[in-house]
Design a protein around this motif. Structure first.
Motif, short mmCIF file in Angstrom:
data_model
loop_
_atom_site.label_atom_id
_atom_site.label_comp_id
_atom_site.label_asym_id
_atom_site.label_seq_id
_atom_site.Cartn_x
_atom_site.Cartn_y
_atom_site.Cartn_z
N TYR A 145 9.04 -12.60 11.19
CA TYR A 145 7.85 -11.77 10.99
C TYR A 145 7.32 -11.28 12.34
CZ TYR A 145 3.26 -10.20 9.50
OH TYR A 145 2.13 -9.44 9.29
N ASP A 146 7.30 -12.16 13.33
CA ASP A 146 6.88 -11.77 14.67
C ASP A 146 7.80 -10.68 15.23
OD1 ASP A 146 5.41 -12.18 17.30
OD2 ASP A 146 7.43 -12.79 17.89
N ALA A 147 9.10 -10.85 15.06
CA ALA A 147 10.06 -9.84 15.54
C ALA A 147 9.86 -8.51 14.82
CB ALA A 147 11.49 -10.34 15.36
N TYR A 148 9.59 -8.56 13.52
CA TYR A 148 9.31 -7.35 12.74
C TYR A 148 8.06 -6.65 13.27
CZ TYR A 148 6.78 -5.05 8.89
OH TYR A 148 6.02 -4.20 8.13
N CYS A 149 7.00 -7.39 13.49
CA CYS A 149 5.76 -6.79 14.01
C CYS A 149 5.98 -6.19 15.39
CB CYS A 149 4.63 -7.81 14.03
SG CYS A 149 3.99 -8.26 12.40
N ARG A 150 6.74 -6.87 16.24
CA ARG A 150 7.06 -6.31 17.56
C ARG A 150 7.86 -5.03 17.43
NH1 ARG A 150 10.34 -9.60 20.00
NH2 ARG A 150 10.21 -11.37 18.59
N TRP A 151 8.80 -4.98 16.50
CA TRP A 151 9.59 -3.77 16.23
C TRP A 151 8.68 -2.61 15.88
CZ3 TRP A 151 10.33 -1.23 11.45
CH2 TRP A 151 11.34 -0.27 11.42
N VAL A 152 7.72 -2.85 15.00
CA VAL A 152 6.76 -1.80 14.62
C VAL A 152 5.94 -1.40 15.85
CG1 VAL A 152 4.74 -1.21 13.22
CG2 VAL A 152 6.66 -2.46 12.19
N SER A 153 5.43 -2.37 16.57
CA SER A 153 4.53 -2.09 17.69
C SER A 153 5.22 -1.33 18.82
CB SER A 153 3.90 -3.37 18.24
OG SER A 153 4.85 -4.15 18.95
N GLU A 154 6.53 -1.49 18.95
CA GLU A 154 7.26 -0.80 20.01
C GLU A 154 7.61 0.64 19.63
OE1 GLU A 154 10.53 -3.48 20.47
OE2 GLU A 154 9.30 -4.97 21.55
N ARG A 155 7.45 1.01 18.38
CA ARG A 155 7.84 2.34 17.91
C ARG A 155 6.67 3.19 17.43
NH1 ARG A 155 11.61 -1.05 17.81
NH2 ARG A 155 13.80 -0.54 17.94
N ARG A 167 16.93 -2.77 7.73
CA ARG A 167 17.94 -1.71 7.73
C ARG A 167 18.27 -1.29 9.16
NH1 ARG A 167 17.80 4.25 6.62
NH2 ARG A 167 19.91 4.73 5.96
N HIS A 168 17.22 -1.13 9.97
CA HIS A 168 17.41 -0.76 11.37
C HIS A 168 18.26 -1.80 12.10
CE1 HIS A 168 16.41 1.01 15.28
NE2 HIS A 168 16.21 -0.23 15.68
N ALA A 218 0.82 -1.22 0.00
CA ALA A 218 0.00 0.00 0.00
C ALA A 218 0.85 1.27 0.00
CB ALA A 218 -0.94 0.01 1.21
N ASP A 219 2.01 1.21 0.66
CA ASP A 219 2.88 2.39 0.78
C ASP A 219 4.34 1.94 0.80
OD1 ASP A 219 4.17 4.76 1.32
OD2 ASP A 219 3.26 5.06 3.28
N PRO A 220 4.94 1.75 -0.38
CA PRO A 220 6.31 1.25 -0.45
C PRO A 220 7.35 2.14 0.24
CG PRO A 220 5.27 1.15 -2.60
CD PRO A 220 4.34 1.90 -1.70
N ALA A 221 7.05 3.41 0.46
CA ALA A 221 8.00 4.32 1.10
C ALA A 221 7.80 4.42 2.61
CB ALA A 221 7.89 5.70 0.46
N SER A 222 6.95 3.61 3.18
CA SER A 222 6.64 3.67 4.61
C SER A 222 7.86 3.34 5.47
CB SER A 222 5.51 2.70 4.95
OG SER A 222 5.34 2.63 6.35
N PRO A 223 8.03 4.07 6.58
CA PRO A 223 9.11 3.72 7.51
C PRO A 223 8.82 2.45 8.30
CG PRO A 223 7.80 5.51 8.41
CD PRO A 223 7.29 5.26 7.01
N TRP A 224 7.64 1.87 8.13
CA TRP A 224 7.24 0.69 8.88
C TRP A 224 7.34 -0.59 8.04
CZ3 TRP A 224 7.57 2.53 13.38
CH2 TRP A 224 7.14 3.82 13.66
#
Length: 182
Positions: free
Chosen positions: A110-120, A89-90, A76-82
């Motif tokens: 995938y779980d670690a990625y979702c947690r990364w998003v949810s924590e920020r 990269r992070h 939906a948004d290829p330039a998203s920081p999420w």
């Protein structure tokens, strides 16, 4: 925003959107709403103390059935920081991922990625159990009542959010066939 004390919300300044449950669907919605030009006032509530995706099913070596581009936001948004690529990269793992040429990521990653998003991502409230959602015809708004809970599930504080729109992302009830039930 784990452990944040609920602040009374002014019904004259309601949210544009309140989400009930923070799984991949509502996490995706929160991430996409965060990038809307002009901004959206959102809040998402989850009774668990932190993000968890399929606990107990993160079997070593098991991969997602879809390529990494089907992350929370990229299509939906290829330039998203999420995006998943932003996550890599992070973590300083973008080049190793690229050169590995594996497009189906492991479920644990995938779980670690979702947690990364949810924590920020702002506007996510873990440890908040939604108790009721009702339409207030006089104000032409939804009222979302919630209880802030401690890690053991005990009530700490009550709160109410006002919103123009509600999204339920509570997942599905697992089906256990009768012969397999305890």
């Amino acid at each position: 925003m784990t452990g944040s004390t609920p602040a009374p919300q002014d019904p004259d300044r309601p949210h544009d959107l309140v989400g009930v449950g923070i799984g991949p669907f509502n996490l995706s919605l929160a991430a996409l709403a965060h990038g809307v030009p002009g901004g959206l006032a959102t809040a998402f509530y989850e009774q668990r103390p932190a993000f968890q995706w399929h606990p107990g099913l993160l079997i070593e070596g098991a991969t997602l059935q879809v390529p990494f581009l089907a992350d929370l936001v990229t299509l939906a948004d290829p330039a998203s920081p999420w995006s998943f690529l932003s996550y890599l990269r992070h973590r300083e793992r973008l080049f190793p991922f690229y050169f590995a040429e594996k497009f189906h990521i492991q479920r644990a990653e995938y779980d670690a990625y979702c947690r990364w998003v949810s924590e920020r991502l702002p506007g996510l409230h873990f440890g908040h159990q939604v108790d009721s959602v009702r339409w207030n015809a006089e104000r032409r708004l939804f009222e979302v009542d919630f209880t802030q809970v401690d890690p053991a599930g005990g009530a700490e504080a009550l709160g109410r959010a006002y919103t123009r729109n509600v999204v339920l992302g509570v997942g599905t009830e697992p089906y256990v066939p009768e012969p397999l039930r305890p």
